[in-house]
Write a protein that holds these residues in place. Structure first.
Motif, PDB file in Angstrom:
ATOM      1  N   ALA A 128       8.229  86.361   2.357  1.00 45.31           N
ATOM      2  CA  ALA A 128       7.676  87.564   2.991  1.00 45.31           C
ATOM      3  C   ALA A 128       8.736  88.151   3.906  1.00 45.31           C
ATOM      4  O   ALA A 128       9.736  87.483   4.207  1.00 45.31           O
ATOM      5  CB  ALA A 128       6.425  87.214   3.784  1.00 45.31           C
ATOM      6  N   PHE A 129       8.480  89.376   4.346  1.00 51.12           N
ATOM      7  CA  PHE A 129       9.400  90.082   5.248  1.00 51.12           C
ATOM      8  C   PHE A 129      10.802  90.078   4.650  1.00 51.12           C
ATOM      9  O   PHE A 129      11.761  89.634   5.275  1.00 51.12           O
ATOM     10  CB  PHE A 129       9.355  89.477   6.665  1.00 51.12           C
ATOM     11  N   ASN A 130      10.859  90.527   3.398  1.00 52.01           N
ATOM     12  CA  ASN A 130      12.128  90.667   2.686  1.00 52.01           C
ATOM     13  C   ASN A 130      12.919  89.357   2.665  1.00 52.01           C
ATOM     14  O   ASN A 130      14.134  89.351   2.862  1.00 52.01           O
ATOM     15  CB  ASN A 130      12.942  91.813   3.315  1.00 52.01           C
ATOM     16  N   GLY A 131      12.210  88.254   2.432  1.00 55.05           N
ATOM     17  CA  GLY A 131      12.864  86.959   2.259  1.00 55.05           C
ATOM     18  C   GLY A 131      13.111  86.195   3.554  1.00 55.05           C
ATOM     19  O   GLY A 131      13.602  85.067   3.527  1.00 55.05           O
ATOM     20  N   GLU A 132      12.757  86.807   4.699  1.00 54.57           N
ATOM     21  CA  GLU A 132      13.005  86.118   5.988  1.00 54.57           C
ATOM     22  C   GLU A 132      12.103  84.900   6.174  1.00 54.57           C
ATOM     23  O   GLU A 132      12.510  83.898   6.754  1.00 54.57           O
ATOM     24  CB  GLU A 132      12.768  87.074   7.165  1.00 54.57           C
ATOM     25  N   LYS A 133      10.848  85.001   5.709  1.00 55.00           N
ATOM     26  CA  LYS A 133       9.902  83.887   5.805  1.00 55.00           C
ATOM     27  C   LYS A 133       9.769  83.269   4.415  1.00 55.00           C
ATOM     28  O   LYS A 133       9.499  83.990   3.452  1.00 55.00           O
ATOM     29  CB  LYS A 133       8.546  84.419   6.308  1.00 55.00           C
ATOM     30  N   LYS A 134       9.996  81.953   4.345  1.00 49.03           N
ATOM     31  CA  LYS A 134       9.989  81.284   3.033  1.00 49.03           C
ATOM     32  C   LYS A 134       9.140  80.035   3.080  1.00 49.03           C
ATOM     33  O   LYS A 134       9.115  79.337   4.097  1.00 49.03           O
ATOM     34  CB  LYS A 134      11.415  80.839   2.672  1.00 49.03           C
ATOM     35  N   ASP A 135       8.494  79.735   1.959  1.00 44.72           N
ATOM     36  CA  ASP A 135       7.773  78.471   1.826  1.00 44.72           C
ATOM     37  C   ASP A 135       7.525  78.250   0.337  1.00 44.72           C
ATOM     38  O   ASP A 135       7.961  79.047  -0.499  1.00 44.72           O
ATOM     39  CB  ASP A 135       6.435  78.535   2.593  1.00 44.72           C
ATOM     40  N   SER A 136       6.834  77.177   0.043  1.00 41.17           N
ATOM     41  CA  SER A 136       6.478  76.907  -1.344  1.00 41.17           C
ATOM     42  C   SER A 136       5.085  76.311  -1.346  1.00 41.17           C
ATOM     43  O   SER A 136       4.726  75.580  -0.416  1.00 41.17           O
ATOM     44  CB  SER A 136       7.497  75.918  -1.905  1.00 41.17           C
ATOM     45  N   GLU A 137       4.296  76.642  -2.351  1.00 41.47           N
ATOM     46  CA  GLU A 137       2.908  76.163  -2.427  1.00 41.47           C
ATOM     47  C   GLU A 137       2.688  75.686  -3.862  1.00 41.47           C
ATOM     48  O   GLU A 137       2.659  76.512  -4.785  1.00 41.47           O
ATOM     49  CB  GLU A 137       1.970  77.324  -2.057  1.00 41.47           C
ATOM     50  N   SER A 138       2.591  74.364  -4.020  1.00 41.08           N
ATOM     51  CA  SER A 138       2.473  73.806  -5.361  1.00 41.08           C
ATOM     52  C   SER A 138       1.251  74.373  -6.076  1.00 41.08           C
ATOM     53  O   SER A 138       0.147  74.377  -5.518  1.00 41.08           O
ATOM     54  CB  SER A 138       2.372  72.281  -5.216  1.00 41.08           C
ATOM     55  N   GLY A 139       1.459  74.862  -7.290  1.00 41.82           N
ATOM     56  CA  GLY A 139       0.349  75.416  -8.080  1.00 41.82           C
ATOM     57  C   GLY A 139       0.190  76.916  -7.947  1.00 41.82           C
ATOM     58  O   GLY A 139      -0.557  77.532  -8.709  1.00 41.82           O
ATOM     59  N   LYS A 140       0.914  77.544  -6.989  1.00 43.46           N
ATOM     60  CA  LYS A 140       0.786  78.998  -6.794  1.00 43.46           C
ATOM     61  C   LYS A 140       1.280  79.760  -8.027  1.00 43.46           C
ATOM     62  O   LYS A 140       0.654  80.724  -8.471  1.00 43.46           O
ATOM     63  CB  LYS A 140       1.578  79.409  -5.541  1.00 43.46           C
ATOM     64  N   GLY A 141       2.394  79.310  -8.614  1.00 44.08           N
ATOM     65  CA  GLY A 141       2.945  79.992  -9.781  1.00 44.08           C
ATOM     66  C   GLY A 141       1.962  79.987 -10.950  1.00 44.08           C
ATOM     67  O   GLY A 141       1.754  81.009 -11.610  1.00 44.08           O
ATOM     68  N   ALA A 142       1.342  78.830 -11.177  1.00 45.12           N
ATOM     69  CA  ALA A 142       0.380  78.710 -12.290  1.00 45.12           C
ATOM     70  C   ALA A 142      -0.825  79.625 -12.053  1.00 45.12           C
ATOM     71  O   ALA A 142      -1.333  80.251 -12.994  1.00 45.12           O
ATOM     72  CB  ALA A 142      -0.062  77.254 -12.441  1.00 45.12           C
ATOM     73  N   LEU A 143      -1.267  79.712 -10.805  1.00 45.73           N
ATOM     74  CA  LEU A 143      -2.404  80.597 -10.498  1.00 45.73           C
ATOM     75  C   LEU A 143      -2.032  82.058 -10.763  1.00 45.73           C
ATOM     76  O   LEU A 143      -2.805  82.808 -11.371  1.00 45.73           O
ATOM     77  CB  LEU A 143      -2.832  80.418  -9.034  1.00 45.73           C
ATOM     78  N   ASN A 144      -0.844  82.461 -10.321  1.00 41.09           N
ATOM     79  CA  ASN A 144      -0.431  83.851 -10.547  1.00 41.09           C
ATOM     80  C   ASN A 144      -0.256  84.153 -12.035  1.00 41.09           C
ATOM     81  O   ASN A 144      -0.558  85.269 -12.478  1.00 41.09           O
ATOM     82  CB  ASN A 144       0.866  84.157  -9.785  1.00 41.09           C
TER      83      ASN A 144
END
Ligand code: UDP
Length: 236
Positions: free
Chosen positions: A34-50
């Motif tokens: 978010a915020f043009n890449g300034e805030k980063k994280d990862s959430e397992s399973g998010k890609g599959a949901l999208n």
């Protein structure tokens, strides 16, 4: 269909070539930015949901006559789609003011707009995706002529006219969303990218609870539960 060569890695997806020159594979990643890449994280399973949510929405839109790049969902994280030359414009459709619109114009967050607003932003992280008018789009050669901008506006409004009532039925207010378009091998403009809670805002009709990436942007937590809820409501 197998992945052959990695062509591009973006913030939320990797794009792969295939044995078929006209087909590509998108791999949906778990990464969140978010915020043009300034805030980063990862959430397992998010890609599959999208991937699942995008698949359902592309199928819905195709069934209503919208031409998209979607071909089929291959597995949890992979979608097969047509190759399209991406038009470097982020097309944002807004039903309710929030986010950057509220900030820029001072419209109170949550104000229903008197009509559907379509805006163009330059797809350029280095410049922080600045807003564009028609003349900017032509000066930057983002499209061939103003008729193509009218096609983008018309297609974006049509997508909204399908998705807004669809989600309302499911108890979700479609607040705003971002679309990307591309040109297929014959030069036709088709809907590309993804349609997911990463690039749409959904507010629960009864509680106004945010069910989208704003949970991450605003540090509200519960992102995956919200995305799962969006998927479950779509499938209902
Ligand atoms: N959006 C997006 N990618 C971007 C910018 C915006 O998908 O690079 C989506 C965002 O999720 C929202 C809509 O476009 O659904 C409008 O976002 P806004 O301009 O309000 O930006 P923000 O407040 O996220 O900076």
């Amino acid at each position: 269909m197998q992945k052959t060569e990695l062509l591009y890695e973006g913030k939320a997806k990797k794009i792969w070539s295939t044995e078929d020159a006209n087909l590509l594979i998108s791999e949906f990643k778990d990464d969140l930015t978010a915020f043009n890449g300034e805030k980063k994280d990862s959430e397992s399973g998010k890609g599959a949901l999208n991937n699942k949510i995008s698949t359902e929405l592309f199928k819905l839109l195709e069934s209503k006559g919208v031409v998209t790049h979607f071909v089929e969902k291959l597995d949890d994280n992979h979608m097969l789609h047509k190759k399209a030359k991406i038009i470097m414009i982020e097309v944002v459709v807004r039903n309710v003011a929030t986010g950057s619109l509220s900030k820029r114009l001072g419209i109170a967050d949550g104000t229903a707009l008197p009509f559907v607003l379509v805006e163009f932003y330059l797809k350029d992280d280095a410049l922080n995706d600045p807003i564009l008018n028609d003349e900017h789009c032509l000066i930057l050669n983002l499209v061939d002529d103003v008729k193509e901008l009218d096609i983008l506006r018309e297609m974006a409004r049509n997508v909204n006219s399908i998705l807004k009532p669809f989600f309302y039925e499911k108890g979700l207010n479609l607040i705003d969303f971002k679309l990307e378009f591309g040109k297929d091998k014959d030069g036709n403009i088709i809907l590309a990218d993804e349609i997911s809670p990463d690039n749409c805002r959904f507010w629960d009709v009864n509680t106004n609870e945010k069910m989208d990436k704003d949970r991450f942007r605003q540090g509200l937590g519960g992102l995956k539960v919200a995305y799962e809820e969006v998927l479950n409501r779509i499938l209902k």
